[in-house]
Write an enzyme that holds these catalytic residues in place. Structure first.
Site, PDB file in Angstrom:
ATOM      1  N   ASP A 177       0.844  -1.198   0.000  1.00 38.18           N
ATOM      2  CA  ASP A 177       0.000   0.000   0.000  1.00 38.18           C
ATOM      3  C   ASP A 177       0.878   1.247   0.000  1.00 38.18           C
ATOM      4  OD1 ASP A 177      -2.008   2.066   0.798  1.00 38.18           O
ATOM      5  OD2 ASP A 177      -3.266   0.300   1.006  1.00 38.18           O
ATOM      6  N   SER A 226      -7.010   4.719  -1.088  1.00 39.87           N
ATOM      7  CA  SER A 226      -6.813   3.276  -1.249  1.00 39.87           C
ATOM      8  C   SER A 226      -8.100   2.522  -1.532  1.00 39.87           C
ATOM      9  CB  SER A 226      -6.182   2.680   0.015  1.00 39.87           C
ATOM     10  OG  SER A 226      -4.889   3.173   0.190  1.00 39.87           O
ATOM     11  N   ASP A 285     -10.156  -2.612   6.416  1.00 37.51           N
ATOM     12  CA  ASP A 285      -9.551  -1.467   5.745  1.00 37.51           C
ATOM     13  C   ASP A 285      -9.703  -1.617   4.226  1.00 37.51           C
ATOM     14  OD1 ASP A 285      -8.266   0.969   5.650  1.00 37.51           O
ATOM     15  OD2 ASP A 285      -6.255   0.164   5.989  1.00 37.51           O
ATOM     16  N   THR A 287      -8.045  -1.772   1.345  1.00 34.40           N
ATOM     17  CA  THR A 287      -7.410  -2.671   0.372  1.00 34.40           C
ATOM     18  C   THR A 287      -7.899  -4.105   0.500  1.00 34.40           C
ATOM     19  OG1 THR A 287      -5.529  -1.183   0.434  1.00 34.40           O
ATOM     20  CG2 THR A 287      -5.185  -3.303  -0.630  1.00 34.40           C
ATOM     21  N   GLU A 439      -1.560  -7.949   1.544  1.00 32.65           N
ATOM     22  CA  GLU A 439      -1.254  -6.507   1.592  1.00 32.65           C
ATOM     23  C   GLU A 439      -0.285  -6.133   2.704  1.00 32.65           C
ATOM     24  OE1 GLU A 439      -4.024  -3.869   3.353  1.00 32.65           O
ATOM     25  OE2 GLU A 439      -3.331  -2.111   2.241  1.00 32.65           O
ATOM     26  N   HIS A 448       2.385   7.917   5.876  1.00 36.16           N
ATOM     27  CA  HIS A 448       1.516   9.006   6.348  1.00 36.16           C
ATOM     28  C   HIS A 448       2.104   9.648   7.594  1.00 36.16           C
ATOM     29  CE1 HIS A 448      -1.988   9.029   3.769  1.00 36.16           C
ATOM     30  NE2 HIS A 448      -2.101   7.716   3.838  1.00 36.16           N
ATOM     31  N   ASP A 489      -1.231   0.661  -4.761  1.00 34.41           N
ATOM     32  CA  ASP A 489      -2.503   1.292  -5.114  1.00 34.41           C
ATOM     33  C   ASP A 489      -2.342   2.789  -5.376  1.00 34.41           C
ATOM     34  OD1 ASP A 489      -1.793   1.620  -2.485  1.00 34.41           O
ATOM     35  OD2 ASP A 489      -3.792   1.255  -1.664  1.00 34.41           O
ATOM     36  N   HIS A 611      -1.150  11.180  -0.013  1.00 31.82           N
ATOM     37  CA  HIS A 611      -0.853  10.400  -1.213  1.00 31.82           C
ATOM     38  C   HIS A 611      -0.359  11.313  -2.336  1.00 31.82           C
ATOM     39  CE1 HIS A 611      -3.943   7.096   0.134  1.00 31.82           C
ATOM     40  NE2 HIS A 611      -2.973   7.304   1.010  1.00 31.82           N
TER      41      HIS A 611
END
Lengths: 670, 670
Positions: A177, A226, A285, A287, A439, A448, A489, A611
């Site tokens: 991710d 995502s 979550d 993904t 993932e 982040h 992603d 992102h």
């Protein structure tokens, strides 16, 4: 002061035009007042099921005000194939009746000035939704919405060619991710040593034969989240930020948006194969959950877990038997209580459907390989690889998956979860094979937090997992039958730009002098993470650094960040770069206290990094690998995998196929 | 304040060890006191000519002090193949005599503290260099240096397999200097429109069938510059920052470092093919000049231009006839005077060797295709695409290539230079074909200046040039004979993270509020650069933005920068983010005056952005394209191209081959 550009002087003229709306838009996929969803230029796999919605908008006020805010309730719509005769939607799809008319109102801000002034634009809507249809014949379909007597909106849909042959028995789709090429390069430097410019060992990713790039943008914005990017990878349909398995509509209900069938829904419907998901995030979550989820809002965690197990409940829709292996964090949606759907105990719900339930690594490893398996190992996300291996004191938090006020310490990593999932899926899929998504979620989550070491530690864990998975598949003699795809992603704007001498950094008193500890170009030197340090031994093996805290650390940064301190070294605790005061993010003085303050370039409400735009890499090996080279949109990843799995059918393949394996014809299926 | 990590407490013990030296090192490729150059783990193309140097170091002081600073002058060295009998270097290579002993002294700082304290470590050196040798037989060669009675340094060299067959007649190698995947993604967004997530047109790069990633690091640092990375791409040998066509030694003379043969030297020696270079930089800049240059210091511009024309002069070395097409900026090294080698007029020097000389676009376009051609169109770098097309007022600088105090305005772009070079090289190469390197240099130069629009403008110019070149090759019926490779030499840590509403930005009074003009995720919107704006028409065609100055601009940043202001919009003048005071870089208040101040994370001496670590993409099409997939070191790009050109020979192919075309046997050769 110099003026901004002269040629910008015509701005004012354009301001009133909706064409310039960008920060906010009435409806991203619908610049006109008549909306066809799926909108223009969407592609479909032959036989893929989906919903259609039409909306007619009548803005009451603002720059688009129309018809006193009264929408046309008598709109009509047609569809034609390859320029043939237009037919009504109900006739074309042989629906028994017209759906009923729906009406609602929503509001939006035309720009930031309007938001500051608290002057929303209000829109009344009339709508109809045609549920669960499919297009079987390849070709171009034209959908026309007629409204407000004379207005027309047209959408062209392309049904791709058939591909009914299954070339890969199994597919394993690894998603890092937020993982970019830049991060992969940095992770390689952390864990693999160079001698005179030559790496002595390499990442597992470096050994993949085929490389491609995919574009991650949303259907209506160039930066994605995502949810909708995972959804694009799994369905071949881009969506809007926070949405998955649906095209977003403007209605207030996040569960009524027009759906699209996902790859595991089709795989189960057509072949009855096994499927699973593994994640280091909470399993609800975006993904992992987008494999089975259909929601305008990714935050509807409880509903989404119910959908994973029981399928969509409010509409007739393709069902799977639920995942055959489902491992990750996120006990919050399983413990009976406010976090779970309807307050139910989802451990019990899964167990009642025949699942083994594991709440720790020991239990996971001994779970039977012939039963469906749920493994939920903690609340929230799994602690990251670095905290599990280098700073285990950070595991002392009350995150036990039972809900008890104690730490979850018997934790599997991505590797253990993935290898166990392969065992179960291989056993349960039998001759129909399996699809597994695995993932590494905290590459993104730690990026982040601007905690680059923790992000890269999880990237190395992903790489180590891929290496171990390839070995496992070889051992099971299914490596040649298995397509392995590794991708991301979306990205974060991260890169390494030099090294920092932490000793010199710490010895400097003023903030500008600290920056002179950084070596760039000829002063960047070599990675010291691969050098042994007396007294330091983590026992983490060949594919990880020998020393996470050398004197000379990597100096790295992101293209956009909130206010924060930087010292470039590893943090003993997970990073929280900002604190919040009055809804605004400010420097957290407890984070990197010996560092210097850097003011950010993000909106002051953003407490973390964000992102970024960059295309992300796609690595492929196995059957169909040759189709993954070059540069393409993220939806193409879906088509490449779906075609390799023979999912593009020109006739209605019913759930019977899936049931046949479910009824015992599949080897090892209960 | 929290302490930095406890586990870092053992630092002090390690500090005295040279193993931790990083910011500065005695000699990057030689951690011991006996140095073999080329060092351990280097690879060679069979038959590629190179020099060997041995150095024995005796540090007088500092942590490595040894033998009172007296180096061993009686060192010996041997070489053996595949574990066979070691022979002396002179015997093995059948040299007529032993080279004479050389001696020098150099000094370095062990770390930043030593530099602050002005306490250099001084090293005395004894050395010998064996010039112009080659290894013809594939295999493993072991070189052993014996010194200080009993000490040994060993280097293993690998001679790669033979590849004598020419699979591609022509090679065109496009280099986007500093170009990353992130920038390519941003450039696509600027120039190509999406509708509901689907690009309506694409970059030329997006249509390349094969994609790879190459690692750009230096031989002795993880961040590279453009000299040694270009050199790695052209020779298969990594080097040290600022060096090209040589392995760096520690001697004071930048022209005596051990050389390696470049791809155009071999191509001319073996096949007598034509070669050329085109760049938007001054032509003596690292990327174009490294095709022919051999120097420890890229800044020796005058010497390097002389080498391009006349070959290496101070040693016997492979010569070419000089480039057949040589187009760029950099009149400074051609006008007789302080910038040129020995003060000579290099326009005349080239003309005397049969070159047509063009000083503007008109003259370039009418230059004969059967003569060698020099085209120098301005002093310094060519003005960037944006200034040539959108802000022509910025061309009003005194940069005429004649040296006259007037602006150069009749300027070709990368496309005109490249297409003309193809015409000439195709004509002059005849049946032996050609090698052309075409560089978009200011992607890097403008990224250094944090002028993202100008950098991306030049990236779009590169993409437009590639598209036009493919069309040209098709028209000449040589597309299928031509390997086209597009790559970069290193990256910058750039990415786009959202959009900024310039109108709202400018209306905010305080610096934090301005940041709230930025839209991320769902508020990023779509590119407005592809929307027409009334009254704005640049006439720049389909592959460029329709509006460089929309209300909503891309918000982008780099991972490391000096102090500067940001406003995210295009600047009417080229960007200079900092001003210098006392050798330190501070915010330039005249740059982006309506922006907010951001303090940097770079050393305060850095006035610009810097290079980054990331792997960079490699795009390939044509013969041998299938060899360019996956991930590899940058030297592999050399091997892939060299093998496709059949340059790996197991016998001494003398300059006779080249001369045969030079003597008129080649079609169109004078």
């Amino acid at each position: 002061m110099l003026p901004r550009l002269d040629l910008a002087a015509v701005w004012l003229a354009a301001t009133a035009s909706v064409a310039s709306a960008q920060t906010y838009r009435r409806f991203g996929t619908c610049p006109s007042l008549g909306c066809v969803i799926p909108p223009d230029q969407q592609d479909f796999l032959p036989g893929q099921e989906f919903d259609i919605r039409f909306e007619v908008h009548a803005p009451k006020n603002g720059s688009e005000a129309f018809n006193n805010g009264v929408p046309d309730e008598k709109f009509t719509a047609t569809i034609s194939k390859d320029g043939g005769r237009p037919r009504s939607i109900a006739e074309f799809f042989k629906l028994r009746s017209e759906p009923s008319l729906e009406k609602w109102t929503f509001s939006w801000f035309e720009d930031l000035f309007a938001e500051d002034a608290k002057t929303p634009s209000v829109v009344n809507v009339a709508s109809k939704a045609y549920r669960r249809v499919a297009l079987y014949e390849p070709g171009i379909y034209t959908v026309t919405l007629n409204y407000f007597s004379g207005k027309k909106t047209t959408a062209e849909w392309t049904v791709r060619p058939l591909a009914t042959k299954k070339r890969a028995k199994n597919v394993i789709f690894f998603i890092g991710d937020g993982m970019t090429t830049n991060m992969i390069t940095a992770a390689r430097l952390l864990a693999h040593k160079t001698v005179n410019g030559k790496f002595q060992t390499l990442l597992s990713l470096d050994e993949f034969p085929v490389l491609g790039h995919q574009m991650t943008h949303s259907i209506d914005t160039f930066i994605t989240d995502s949810a909708n990017s995972a959804s694009a990878l799994y369905t071949g349909h881009k969506s809007t930020v926070n949405a998955m398995g649906v095209y977003a509509d403007t209605s207030p209900d996040p569960q009524d948006d027009p759906k699209v069938e996902t790859i595991v829904e089709m795989l189960f419907r057509i072949w009855g194969s096994a499927w699973g998901a593994v994640s280091t995030a909470f399993i609800a979550d975006a993904t992992p959950i987008a494999l089975s989820g259909h929601s305008r809002l990714r935050s509807q965690y409880g509903v989404l877990i119910d959908q994973a197990l029981n399928g969509v409940q409010n509409y007739s829709w393709t069902k799977t038997d639920g995942p055959d292996a489902y491992f990750g964090g996120g006990a919050d949606q399983f413990i009976a209580g406010p976090g779970s759907y309807q307050g139910k105990d989802y451990y019990a719900e899964f167990a009642n459907k025949g699942y083994s339930v594991s709440l720790n690594k020991t239990s996971l490893l001994s779970a039977p390989n012939d039963k469906k398996a749920l493994g939920i190992f903690c609340k929230n996300n799994l602690p990251v690889w670095i905290d599990r291996h280098i700073f285990p004191e950070n595991l002392e938090i009350n995150n036990d998956p039972s809900g008890a006020a104690k730490p979850a310490k018997d934790l599997p990593g991505l590797k253990e979860m993935t290898l166990k999932a392969v065992d179960i899926l291989h056993n349960r899929g039998g001759k129909e094979g399996f699809f597994l998504m695995s993932e590494a979620a905290s590459i993104d989550k730690q990026m982040h937090a601007l905690d680059y070491d923790r992000a890269l530690g999880d990237l190395l864990e992903l790489d180590d997992t891929i290496r171990a998975t390839i070995a496992k598949l070889k051992q099971l003699r299914i490596l040649d039958d298995t397509l392995i795809v590794v991708s991301a992603d979306h990205g974060h704007g991260f890169d390494v730009f030099g090294s920092s001498d932490t000793k010199y950094f710490d010895a400097q008193e003023d903030e500008r002098s600290k920056r002179n500890a950084i070596g760039v170009y000829q002063n960047s030197g070599l990675s010291q993470y691969t050098e042994p340090k007396p007294g330091v031994s983590y026992g983490t093996g060949a594919n990880f650094p020998m020393n996470w805290d050398p004197r000379y650390v990597l100096a790295a940064g992101v293209g956009a960040a909130p206010d924060r301190r930087e010292d470039f070294g590893i943090g003993a605790t997970p990073r929280a770069p900002t604190t919040s005061r009055g809804g605004e993010a400010y420097v957290n003085d407890k984070d990197r206290p010996s560092g210097f303050v850097v003011n950010g370039t993000l909106p002051t409400s953003e407490s973390q990094g964000v992102h970024s735009l960059t295309d992300v890499p796609v690595y492929a090996r196995g059957p169909c690998q040759e189709t993954f080279g070059g540069t393409y949109n993220n939806i193409e990843v879906f088509y490449k995998i779906a075609n390799c799995l023979g999912l593009a059918h020109g006739r209605n393949v019913t759930e019977g196929a899936g049931k046949s394996r479910g009824n015992g014809k599949g080897k090892g299926r209960d």
